[in-house]
Each structure stands twice: as C-alpha cells, then as structure tokens.
Design a protein around this motif. Sequence first.
Motif, PDB file in Angstrom:
ATOM      1  N   GLN A 231       1.179  -1.090  -0.204  1.00 31.39           N
ATOM      2  CA  GLN A 231      -0.314  -0.058  -0.313  1.00 31.39           C
ATOM      3  C   GLN A 231       0.736   1.685   0.113  1.00 31.39           C
ATOM      4  N   HIS A 232       1.857   0.752   0.574  1.00 33.30           N
ATOM      5  CA  HIS A 232       2.596   2.553   1.014  1.00 33.30           C
ATOM      6  C   HIS A 232       3.879   2.210  -0.041  1.00 33.30           C
ATOM      7  N   ASP A 233       4.280   1.303  -1.348  1.00 33.10           N
ATOM      8  CA  ASP A 233       5.243   1.475  -2.391  1.00 33.10           C
ATOM      9  C   ASP A 233       6.377   0.841  -1.666  1.00 33.10           C
ATOM     10  N   ARG A 234       6.653   0.934  -0.620  1.00 37.43           N
ATOM     11  CA  ARG A 234       7.548  -0.663   0.371  1.00 37.43           C
ATOM     12  C   ARG A 234       8.654  -1.085   0.117  1.00 37.43           C
TER      13      ARG A 234
ATOM     14  N   ALA B  88      20.106  -0.772  22.574  1.00 39.78           N
ATOM     15  CA  ALA B  88      19.985   0.420  21.387  1.00 39.78           C
ATOM     16  C   ALA B  88      18.666   1.643  20.846  1.00 39.78           C
ATOM     17  N   THR B  89      19.927   2.802  20.895  1.00 40.06           N
ATOM     18  CA  THR B  89      18.717   4.453  20.763  1.00 40.06           C
ATOM     19  C   THR B  89      19.203   4.579  18.614  1.00 40.06           C
ATOM     20  N   THR B  90      19.534   3.417  18.269  1.00 42.93           N
ATOM     21  CA  THR B  90      19.518   3.822  16.871  1.00 42.93           C
ATOM     22  C   THR B  90      19.954   2.893  16.051  1.00 42.93           C
ATOM     23  N   LEU B  91      19.689   2.344  14.917  1.00 42.65           N
ATOM     24  CA  LEU B  91      20.532   1.325  14.224  1.00 42.65           C
ATOM     25  C   LEU B  91      21.187   1.827  12.767  1.00 42.65           C
ATOM     26  N   PRO B  92      22.628   0.583  12.461  1.00 40.30           N
ATOM     27  CA  PRO B  92      23.186   1.301  11.946  1.00 40.30           C
ATOM     28  C   PRO B  92      22.403   1.029  10.243  1.00 40.30           C
ATOM     29  N   LEU B  93      21.455   2.381   9.740  1.00 40.25           N
ATOM     30  CA  LEU B  93      20.853   1.752   8.714  1.00 40.25           C
ATOM     31  C   LEU B  93      21.219   3.220   7.805  1.00 40.25           C
ATOM     32  N   ASP B  94      20.977   3.431   6.370  1.00 45.39           N
ATOM     33  CA  ASP B  94      21.034   4.855   5.724  1.00 45.39           C
ATOM     34  C   ASP B  94      19.522   5.201   5.867  1.00 45.39           C
ATOM     35  N   THR B  95      19.839   6.532   5.663  1.00 45.92           N
ATOM     36  CA  THR B  95      18.138   7.227   5.967  1.00 45.92           C
ATOM     37  C   THR B  95      17.479   6.712   4.636  1.00 45.92           C
ATOM     38  N   GLU B  96      17.855   6.723   3.298  1.00 44.04           N
ATOM     39  CA  GLU B  96      17.470   6.097   2.109  1.00 44.04           C
ATOM     40  C   GLU B  96      17.050   4.843   1.944  1.00 44.04           C
ATOM     41  N   VAL B  97      18.019   3.388   3.150  1.00 41.50           N
ATOM     42  CA  VAL B  97      16.435   2.515   2.947  1.00 41.50           C
ATOM     43  C   VAL B  97      15.647   2.445   4.240  1.00 41.50           C
ATOM     44  N   ILE B  98      16.279   3.192   5.422  1.00 39.17           N
ATOM     45  CA  ILE B  98      14.717   3.330   5.806  1.00 39.17           C
ATOM     46  C   ILE B  98      13.456   4.019   5.357  1.00 39.17           C
ATOM     47  N   ALA B  99      13.633   4.797   4.617  1.00 38.90           N
ATOM     48  CA  ALA B  99      12.573   5.717   3.620  1.00 38.90           C
ATOM     49  C   ALA B  99      11.900   5.003   3.273  1.00 38.90           C
ATOM     50  N   ARG B 100      12.193   3.539   3.180  1.00 37.50           N
ATOM     51  CA  ARG B 100      11.891   3.085   1.940  1.00 37.50           C
ATOM     52  C   ARG B 100      11.391   1.635   2.467  1.00 37.50           C
ATOM     53  N   SER B 101      11.009   1.610   4.140  1.00 41.34           N
ATOM     54  CA  SER B 101      10.591   0.591   4.379  1.00 41.34           C
ATOM     55  C   SER B 101       9.431   0.329   5.394  1.00 41.34           C
ATOM     56  N   VAL B 102       8.943  -0.185   5.589  1.00 44.97           N
ATOM     57  CA  VAL B 102       7.919  -0.923   7.008  1.00 44.97           C
ATOM     58  C   VAL B 102       8.434  -1.753   7.581  1.00 44.97           C
TER      59      VAL B 102
END
Length: 227
Positions: free
Chosen positions: A49-52, A107-121
Amino acid sequence: MIRVDFDPDLHYLRHGYTPRVPPEYFVDIDNGITWQPDVYPEVLVLAQQHDRRVIIDLGCGRAGKLVALAAQHPHLDLVGIDFGPNIEWCRANLPVGRWLDADLEAATTLPLDTEVIARSVVVCSDVLEHLIDPRPAMRLICWLLDRGAACAVVSTPARDKRAGTENLGPPANPSHVREWAQDEFRAFVESFPAAIERFGLTRSDDSGGGMTTQLVVLGPCERQRAG
C-alpha cells in the motif's frame, strides 16, 4: 465510567502486577506451530500500500516468517534485528537478508542509511513481552518512523483474552516478562510519539489459539496531527 489505575512504572499494567525478571532467553525453534500467522501477511499488505520494499524486523528470531515473505516476493529487502544465538543462526543459515546484532533494551539507533529506512515498513512481532524494559524498543520504532518508515506493525499477547485481566502475573510463558491487557497496552503505546492507526486482535497461532494477540499499526506523529 470506572477509572482504571495503570502504573507507568510497570509500563501501564495495573497496579500490583508481578512481572517475571529475569525471563528465559527465547530460542526461536520451529515446533510445527506458526505463531501470529497473519501478522507478516499484514506487513506485506502495508508495504504494498505504501510502495515500500524494505521490511525491518525488530526481534526477528530465526526470521522464518520474514524469509517466507521474500521467498514469495523476491523484490523485498529484509533487515532482521536480534541478538545472541538467534541472530548468529540467521547469519550462518539464511542466504538472503541483512542481519544486525542489537539489544532492543539498549539500542537507540540502528546502522541503517536514511534512504533504506525511507523505503521501509517495520514489524515488531511477539517481542515486547520478552523485554525487561520495552521502552527502548518502542523508542526505536518511533525513531524509524521519524526517519521515514511508512508504518510499524506491533503484536503482543492480549492477557484479557488469555489468562484474564484479573491475572496479575507472572505470565505462564517462562520467556515472557509481562503480558498486557488491551486497555493497558493502548495506554503504554499512547505514551510514545506515534500515531495509532489501527488497534485490534489477530490470531495467536494456526492451531486454534483464537483471536488472542493484539495487533497495532503505528504511523508517524505527523499523520496523527494531520488527522
């Protein structure tokens, strides 16, 4: 209206609830039962639905249900988060996916690029009840939503549908610290900066366990303000 006294120090359980500390470490071994069989299909529907195309699984265990999605939908990119024997097993045995070692109570963050997170659910299925302190995991979910994840699907047992609201712990499952009734869990979730888009029940398992698991879909705070 009857006023219910939730205890913020007990993560919004009723006063007098007794958690199990420490719990047993949960080793994700296939016993022939699929737990929460409808959660990951729901994650897939939301991703479509969100094209992720990225699914971030917090507390993935041995990731059987996550990898099953990718087997049917090879375009998906998988990111599994866990620690200890479970994540070591994923790294040694699974040919697809990215497997990150992280303690969900720290953990307070994850070693993931913002671009990866922005394509995620995001999915966090049958995890929060295993954590002595579930707040860092919820903060991590909010962090991912704040950085562009479309939504997060969270599931956890519904004590009122299993042992009864009046049962004040510890849970029968030796790897569970606590189990929330639905009103308690809603109060807990509402204490974090995320928009509740759906709050309901789903099947516990595929062997007749009934609608005894809570399923919550969370979105970014911006959608809450827009609504």
